[in-house]
Design a protein around this motif. Structure first.
Motif, PDB file in Angstrom:
ATOM      1  N   THR A  53      88.298  39.961  45.801  1.00 14.51           N
ATOM      2  CA  THR A  53      88.904  41.145  46.404  1.00 14.51           C
ATOM      3  C   THR A  53      88.449  42.412  45.674  1.00 14.51           C
ATOM      4  OG1 THR A  53      90.841  41.152  44.971  1.00 14.51           O
ATOM      5  CG2 THR A  53      90.969  39.794  46.978  1.00 14.51           C
ATOM      6  N   HIS A 109      90.098  42.607  42.330  1.00 15.25           N
ATOM      7  CA  HIS A 109      89.456  41.752  41.325  1.00 15.25           C
ATOM      8  C   HIS A 109      88.152  42.368  40.820  1.00 15.25           C
ATOM      9  CE1 HIS A 109      92.157  38.580  43.032  1.00 15.25           C
ATOM     10  NE2 HIS A 109      92.362  38.465  41.738  1.00 15.25           N
ATOM     11  N   SER A 111      98.981  44.071  43.415  1.00 14.46           N
ATOM     12  CA  SER A 111      98.554  43.289  44.572  1.00 14.46           C
ATOM     13  C   SER A 111      97.035  43.332  44.657  1.00 14.46           C
ATOM     14  CB  SER A 111      99.164  43.860  45.857  1.00 14.46           C
ATOM     15  OG  SER A 111      98.486  45.043  46.249  1.00 14.46           O
ATOM     16  N   ASP A 112      96.484  42.601  45.607  1.00 15.04           N
ATOM     17  CA  ASP A 112      95.039  42.618  45.834  1.00 15.04           C
ATOM     18  C   ASP A 112      94.610  43.825  46.663  1.00 15.04           C
ATOM     19  OD1 ASP A 112      94.654  40.284  44.432  1.00 15.04           O
ATOM     20  OD2 ASP A 112      94.643  39.005  46.214  1.00 15.04           O
ATOM     21  N   HIS A 113      95.564  44.652  47.063  1.00 14.77           N
ATOM     22  CA  HIS A 113      95.257  45.751  47.983  1.00 14.77           C
ATOM     23  C   HIS A 113      95.539  47.135  47.432  1.00 14.77           C
ATOM     24  CE1 HIS A 113      94.735  42.617  50.920  1.00 14.77           C
ATOM     25  NE2 HIS A 113      95.932  42.158  50.620  1.00 14.77           N
TER      26      HIS A 113
END
Length: 158
Positions: A2, A5, A42-44
């Motif tokens: 992501t 990441h 979060s990943d977003h």
């Protein structure tokens, strides 16, 4: 992998940042020896402690970016992470935050994280910004040029 990441992998290589648990105990944080700079909840999205003076200086440009979410009165902002350009924007703003924290010379570890849940990313146009890690003398020239899109003419970091 992501966007969050990819950003965390880049920040792991910065010599003046250490990763670990944030004070709010949710996600992963990157900090200096004195304060927390950025949290990934979060990943977003990532929350960045930019400082009040830096936010005030960059406010018009920050408001124009569809990747930035501001909370009135807060020294924290959220960067939505959808693509590589968002990662580059975040890393450039981390450079600005490191410089801003050095300028402020805070006597305390900084304001606590203001995370209240994950920010849902919204569809939007990508913003292209070049990334450069901070140096002992401030931002490297490539980052200064890249941040020219965010910083009003006549206001340079460092």
């Amino acid at each position: 992998m992501t966007a969050a990441h990819r950003a965390m992998a880049q920040l792991e290589t910065w010599p003046n940042l250490v990763s670990g648990s944030p004070r709010c105990a949710v996600g992963q944080a990157f900090r200096t020896t004195e304060y927390e700079v950025v949290h990934f909840h979060s990943d977003h999205a990532a929350d960045l402690h930019l400082t009040h003076p830096a936010i005030e200086r960059l406010l018009p440009e920050l408001r124009r970016s569809s990747a930035i979410r501001l909370t009135p009165g807060s020294a924290w902002l959220t960067v939505l992470l959808d693509c590589d350009a968002d990662v580059e924007l975040l890393l450039s703003l981390v450079s600005v935050a490191l410089k801003a924290h050095g300028d402020v010379r805070q006597c305390h570890p900084g304001a606590p994280c203001e995370w209240y849940g994950s920010a849902a990313p919204s569809p939007r146009a990508a913003v292209g910004v070049v990334v450069a890690a901070p140096t002992p003398h401030g931002l490297v020239p490539a980052a200064r040029r890249a941040l020219g899109r965010l910083i009003p003419h006549g206001h340079r970091p460092g």
